[in-house]
Design a protein around this motif. Sequence first.
Motif, PDB file in Angstrom:
ATOM      1  N   GLN A  74      42.029  47.632  41.108  1.00 23.84           N
ATOM      2  CA  GLN A  74      42.860  46.851  41.665  1.00 23.84           C
ATOM      3  C   GLN A  74      42.687  44.763  40.692  1.00 23.84           C
ATOM      4  OE1 GLN A  74      42.422  45.087  45.694  1.00 23.84           O
ATOM      5  NE2 GLN A  74      42.336  47.119  46.271  1.00 23.84           N
ATOM      6  N   PRO A  75      43.733  44.882  40.410  1.00 18.88           N
ATOM      7  CA  PRO A  75      43.860  43.778  39.037  1.00 18.88           C
ATOM      8  C   PRO A  75      43.073  42.612  39.783  1.00 18.88           C
ATOM      9  CG  PRO A  75      45.947  44.011  40.475  1.00 18.88           C
ATOM     10  CD  PRO A  75      44.973  44.567  40.473  1.00 18.88           C
ATOM     11  N   GLU A  76      43.170  41.870  41.023  1.00 21.10           N
ATOM     12  CA  GLU A  76      41.881  40.825  41.689  1.00 21.10           C
ATOM     13  C   GLU A  76      40.420  41.443  42.483  1.00 21.10           C
ATOM     14  OE1 GLU A  76      42.883  37.485  41.334  1.00 21.10           O
ATOM     15  OE2 GLU A  76      44.455  38.092  40.730  1.00 21.10           O
ATOM     16  N   LEU A  77      39.917  41.079  41.004  1.00 24.04           N
ATOM     17  CA  LEU A  77      38.051  41.754  41.333  1.00 24.04           C
ATOM     18  C   LEU A  77      37.827  40.571  42.888  1.00 24.04           C
ATOM     19  CD1 LEU A  77      35.447  42.828  40.823  1.00 24.04           C
ATOM     20  CD2 LEU A  77      35.142  40.352  39.975  1.00 24.04           C
ATOM     21  N   ARG A  78      37.961  39.713  43.425  1.00 24.92           N
ATOM     22  CA  ARG A  78      38.275  38.464  44.566  1.00 24.92           C
ATOM     23  C   ARG A  78      38.297  40.348  45.993  1.00 24.92           C
ATOM     24  NH1 ARG A  78      41.530  34.238  46.140  1.00 24.92           N
ATOM     25  NH2 ARG A  78      43.571  35.802  45.415  1.00 24.92           N
ATOM     26  N   ASP A  79      39.815  40.428  45.798  1.00 27.90           N
ATOM     27  CA  ASP A  79      40.412  41.765  46.433  1.00 27.90           C
ATOM     28  C   ASP A  79      39.475  43.276  46.645  1.00 27.90           C
ATOM     29  OD1 ASP A  79      42.995  40.501  46.858  1.00 27.90           O
ATOM     30  OD2 ASP A  79      43.973  41.827  45.840  1.00 27.90           O
TER      31      ASP A  79
END
Length: 179
Positions: A74-79
């Motif tokens: 996923q592009p967002e590490l947070r997700d």
Amino acid sequence: MAGAASRPRTARSGSERRPLSLPVRVLAMLCAFTFMVAFAVVLARLTLQPSPASEALTHSNLRPGSSLKAYLDQPELRDAVRQIGGNILLGVPFGVLVPVVAPRTRGVLRVLFLTAVVMLLVEFAQGALVTGRAFDIDDVILNTTGALIGYLVLGRRLSRAIHTRRPRRDRSAKPTPTG
């Protein structure tokens, strides 16, 4: 004073502990049971609520590692951290509470087995009964990993503090005949 000095001192080994009093053990068990029930309610709310908006996006995953790879891509590490960390955290209470509530399940393999079975049942229910949810083997693996962490960090110590082990009889000792 001379009488006290002549009495032999008995040193306690690290494995020999003084058991907690019965009222303290009962209170600890009731607290652990209460937390386990609260955890079951939270688990049901988090995992068994329908998600109709996600229905088109859900698919079952029977291949270990497949969802983990998708999370990490996923592009967002947070997700990814939220998905992976959330599933790990969901298993931690099992590792802490199961050996306290059910002392016969004490032991890393027993706790892991019980956690895996419960999480498999939750995943089966999600996949079969809940709109917008699907079975994911990676969730079971992450939940079980969380239980391992909870057991190693706190569950084993709590269980040992609350439930003292009974000494095993020495099976190698042969009875002496009397007669």
